[in-house]
Design a protein around this motif. Structure first.
Motif, PDB file in Angstrom:
ATOM      1  N   TYR A 108      11.015  -2.619   6.842  1.00  0.00           N
ATOM      2  CA  TYR A 108       9.722  -2.056   6.444  1.00  0.00           C
ATOM      3  C   TYR A 108       8.588  -2.497   7.370  1.00  0.00           C
ATOM      4  O   TYR A 108       7.490  -1.978   7.313  1.00  0.00           O
ATOM      5  N   ALA A 109       8.835  -3.471   8.221  1.00  0.00           N
ATOM      6  CA  ALA A 109       7.780  -4.094   9.017  1.00  0.00           C
ATOM      7  C   ALA A 109       7.546  -3.357  10.329  1.00  0.00           C
ATOM      8  O   ALA A 109       8.388  -2.599  10.801  1.00  0.00           O
ATOM      9  N   THR A 110       6.391  -3.612  10.915  1.00  0.00           N
ATOM     10  CA  THR A 110       6.042  -3.015  12.206  1.00  0.00           C
ATOM     11  C   THR A 110       6.071  -4.078  13.293  1.00  0.00           C
ATOM     12  O   THR A 110       5.918  -5.279  13.013  1.00  0.00           O
ATOM     13  N   LEU A 111       6.244  -3.637  14.509  1.00  0.00           N
ATOM     14  CA  LEU A 111       6.220  -4.557  15.640  1.00  0.00           C
ATOM     15  C   LEU A 111       4.854  -5.227  15.744  1.00  0.00           C
ATOM     16  O   LEU A 111       4.766  -6.433  15.995  1.00  0.00           O
ATOM     17  N   GLU A 112       3.800  -4.461  15.515  1.00  0.00           N
ATOM     18  CA  GLU A 112       2.443  -5.024  15.594  1.00  0.00           C
ATOM     19  C   GLU A 112       2.260  -6.150  14.574  1.00  0.00           C
ATOM     20  O   GLU A 112       1.679  -7.187  14.873  1.00  0.00           O
ATOM     21  N   GLY A 113       2.765  -5.929  13.355  1.00  0.00           N
ATOM     22  CA  GLY A 113       2.670  -6.955  12.320  1.00  0.00           C
ATOM     23  C   GLY A 113       3.437  -8.211  12.694  1.00  0.00           C
ATOM     24  O   GLY A 113       2.990  -9.330  12.430  1.00  0.00           O
ATOM     25  N   ALA A 114       4.598  -8.031  13.327  1.00  0.00           N
ATOM     26  CA  ALA A 114       5.402  -9.183  13.742  1.00  0.00           C
ATOM     27  C   ALA A 114       4.721  -9.942  14.881  1.00  0.00           C
ATOM     28  O   ALA A 114       4.723 -11.178  14.900  1.00  0.00           O
ATOM     29  N   ILE A 115       4.139  -9.222  15.819  1.00  0.00           N
ATOM     30  CA  ILE A 115       3.441  -9.886  16.928  1.00  0.00           C
ATOM     31  C   ILE A 115       2.241 -10.678  16.415  1.00  0.00           C
ATOM     32  O   ILE A 115       1.992 -11.802  16.859  1.00  0.00           O
ATOM     33  N   ARG A 116       1.525 -10.120  15.442  1.00  0.00           N
ATOM     34  CA  ARG A 116       0.369 -10.831  14.853  1.00  0.00           C
ATOM     35  C   ARG A 116       0.803 -11.969  13.926  1.00  0.00           C
ATOM     36  O   ARG A 116       0.018 -12.846  13.613  1.00  0.00           O
ATOM     37  N   GLY A 117       2.043 -11.940  13.453  1.00  0.00           N
ATOM     38  CA  GLY A 117       2.495 -12.955  12.499  1.00  0.00           C
ATOM     39  C   GLY A 117       1.988 -12.685  11.095  1.00  0.00           C
ATOM     40  O   GLY A 117       1.709 -13.613  10.334  1.00  0.00           O
ATOM     41  N   ASP A 118       1.870 -11.395  10.738  1.00  0.00           N
ATOM     42  CA  ASP A 118       1.402 -11.032   9.395  1.00  0.00           C
ATOM     43  C   ASP A 118       2.356 -11.565   8.325  1.00  0.00           C
ATOM     44  O   ASP A 118       3.555 -11.730   8.560  1.00  0.00           O
ATOM     45  N   ARG A 119       1.801 -11.800   7.169  1.00  0.00           N
ATOM     46  CA  ARG A 119       2.625 -12.242   6.043  1.00  0.00           C
ATOM     47  C   ARG A 119       3.504 -11.074   5.570  1.00  0.00           C
ATOM     48  O   ARG A 119       3.043  -9.927   5.519  1.00  0.00           O
ATOM     49  N   LYS A 120       4.738 -11.378   5.233  1.00  0.00           N
ATOM     50  CA  LYS A 120       5.658 -10.333   4.769  1.00  0.00           C
ATOM     51  C   LYS A 120       5.118  -9.628   3.538  1.00  0.00           C
ATOM     52  O   LYS A 120       5.242  -8.411   3.414  1.00  0.00           O
ATOM     53  N   VAL A 121       4.515 -10.370   2.623  1.00  0.00           N
ATOM     54  CA  VAL A 121       4.013  -9.742   1.395  1.00  0.00           C
ATOM     55  C   VAL A 121       2.910  -8.735   1.695  1.00  0.00           C
ATOM     56  O   VAL A 121       2.808  -7.698   1.027  1.00  0.00           O
ATOM     57  N   ASP A 122       2.076  -9.003   2.699  1.00  0.00           N
ATOM     58  CA  ASP A 122       0.994  -8.081   3.027  1.00  0.00           C
ATOM     59  C   ASP A 122       1.528  -6.801   3.661  1.00  0.00           C
ATOM     60  O   ASP A 122       1.088  -5.702   3.337  1.00  0.00           O
ATOM     61  N   GLU A 123       2.465  -6.944   4.572  1.00  0.00           N
ATOM     62  CA  GLU A 123       3.064  -5.773   5.222  1.00  0.00           C
ATOM     63  C   GLU A 123       3.804  -4.922   4.194  1.00  0.00           C
ATOM     64  O   GLU A 123       3.677  -3.696   4.168  1.00  0.00           O
ATOM     65  N   ALA A 124       4.567  -5.579   3.326  1.00  0.00           N
ATOM     66  CA  ALA A 124       5.323  -4.860   2.298  1.00  0.00           C
ATOM     67  C   ALA A 124       4.389  -4.180   1.300  1.00  0.00           C
ATOM     68  O   ALA A 124       4.623  -3.028   0.906  1.00  0.00           O
ATOM     69  N   ALA A 125       3.337  -4.868   0.908  1.00  0.00           N
ATOM     70  CA  ALA A 125       2.387  -4.289  -0.048  1.00  0.00           C
ATOM     71  C   ALA A 125       1.721  -3.049   0.540  1.00  0.00           C
ATOM     72  O   ALA A 125       1.554  -2.035  -0.147  1.00  0.00           O
ATOM     73  N   GLY A 126       1.341  -3.096   1.803  1.00  0.00           N
ATOM     74  CA  GLY A 126       0.719  -1.948   2.448  1.00  0.00           C
ATOM     75  C   GLY A 126       1.634  -0.738   2.469  1.00  0.00           C
ATOM     76  O   GLY A 126       1.212   0.392   2.191  1.00  0.00           O
ATOM     77  N   LEU A 127       2.905  -0.968   2.772  1.00  0.00           N
ATOM     78  CA  LEU A 127       3.868   0.123   2.797  1.00  0.00           C
ATOM     79  C   LEU A 127       4.056   0.728   1.408  1.00  0.00           C
ATOM     80  O   LEU A 127       4.033   1.953   1.243  1.00  0.00           O
ATOM     81  N   LEU A 128       4.216  -0.122   0.412  1.00  0.00           N
ATOM     82  CA  LEU A 128       4.405   0.373  -0.958  1.00  0.00           C
ATOM     83  C   LEU A 128       3.173   1.148  -1.442  1.00  0.00           C
ATOM     84  O   LEU A 128       3.310   2.159  -2.127  1.00  0.00           O
ATOM     85  N   ARG A 129       2.005   0.683  -1.090  1.00  0.00           N
ATOM     86  CA  ARG A 129       0.784   1.384  -1.520  1.00  0.00           C
ATOM     87  C   ARG A 129       0.676   2.767  -0.883  1.00  0.00           C
ATOM     88  O   ARG A 129       0.157   3.692  -1.498  1.00  0.00           O
ATOM     89  N   ARG A 130       1.189   2.904   0.345  1.00  0.00           N
ATOM     90  CA  ARG A 130       1.169   4.216   1.004  1.00  0.00           C
ATOM     91  C   ARG A 130       2.178   5.181   0.377  1.00  0.00           C
ATOM     92  O   ARG A 130       1.883   6.353   0.184  1.00  0.00           O
ATOM     93  N   TYR A 131       3.370   4.688   0.081  1.00  0.00           N
ATOM     94  CA  TYR A 131       4.442   5.566  -0.394  1.00  0.00           C
ATOM     95  C   TYR A 131       4.511   5.692  -1.919  1.00  0.00           C
ATOM     96  O   TYR A 131       5.043   6.676  -2.421  1.00  0.00           O
ATOM     97  N   CYS A 132       4.035   4.699  -2.622  1.00  0.00           N
ATOM     98  CA  CYS A 132       4.103   4.686  -4.093  1.00  0.00           C
ATOM     99  C   CYS A 132       2.691   4.509  -4.650  1.00  0.00           C
ATOM    100  O   CYS A 132       2.337   3.423  -5.121  1.00  0.00           O
TER     101      CYS A 132
END
Length: 168
Positions: A108-132
């Protein structure tokens, strides 16, 4: 339709490939001796002769997903495939950050998020909010032990559903 049937079939297919590869690479291992290949027709939702999967309606969720690595990513994929049919609340619990080392496991994660070191919960929450859009997502960048402590009294720690996405 029912996207879960196709996702599950892909998972079983990958498992069959893994069993074959593992057994060939490590024939002396005890685990390899337990593998047997699947054959025949299989449906995840129907045992009718036509093997059709029934459509999935709305899903009202009140759950906590613990672990957003490789295992939890599968649950995330299923939720996004169901899209607006998923309603209710989902708490996401994981203290880890994305890295380029584990990006291949966190689908579910993006390369940009991994390069920035984003928290997994934030990346996952953003994806779920877009699709659900009807799902209330509550991210907690905590270990499960720390998450439990948000409710101090043990007897008050009641969870409707806990999905274990932990892989270590």
């Amino acid at each position: 339709g029912n996207p879960i049937g196709a996702l599950s079939a892909a998972t079983f297919a990958a498992a069959e490939v893994f069993k074959f590869a593992f057994a060939k690479a490590y024939p002396e291992r005890a685990a390899a001796l337990q593998f047997s290949s699947w054959s025949g027709v299989f449906s995840l939702a129907s045992y009718d002769f036509d093997s059709s999967n029934p459509p999935i309606g709305d899903i009202n969720l009140a759950a906590t997903l613990v672990g957003l690595g490789g295992v939890g990513a599968g649950f995330m994929r299923a939720m996004t495939a169901l899209g607006s049919r998923v309603k209710g609340t989902l708490a996401l619990v994981d203290a880890d950050v994305l890295t380029t080392d584990n990006l291949n496991r966190v689908s579910y994660a993006t390369l940009e998020g991994a390069i920035r070191g984003d928290r997994k919960v934030d990346e996952a929450a953003g994806l779920l909010r877009r699709y659900c859009p009807d799902l209330v997502v509550k991210p907690y960048a905590l270990t499960f032990d720390d998450y439990k402590r948000l409710t101090p009294r043990r007897k008050d720690r009641l969870y409707d559903i806990v999905v274990t996405g932990l892989d270590n």
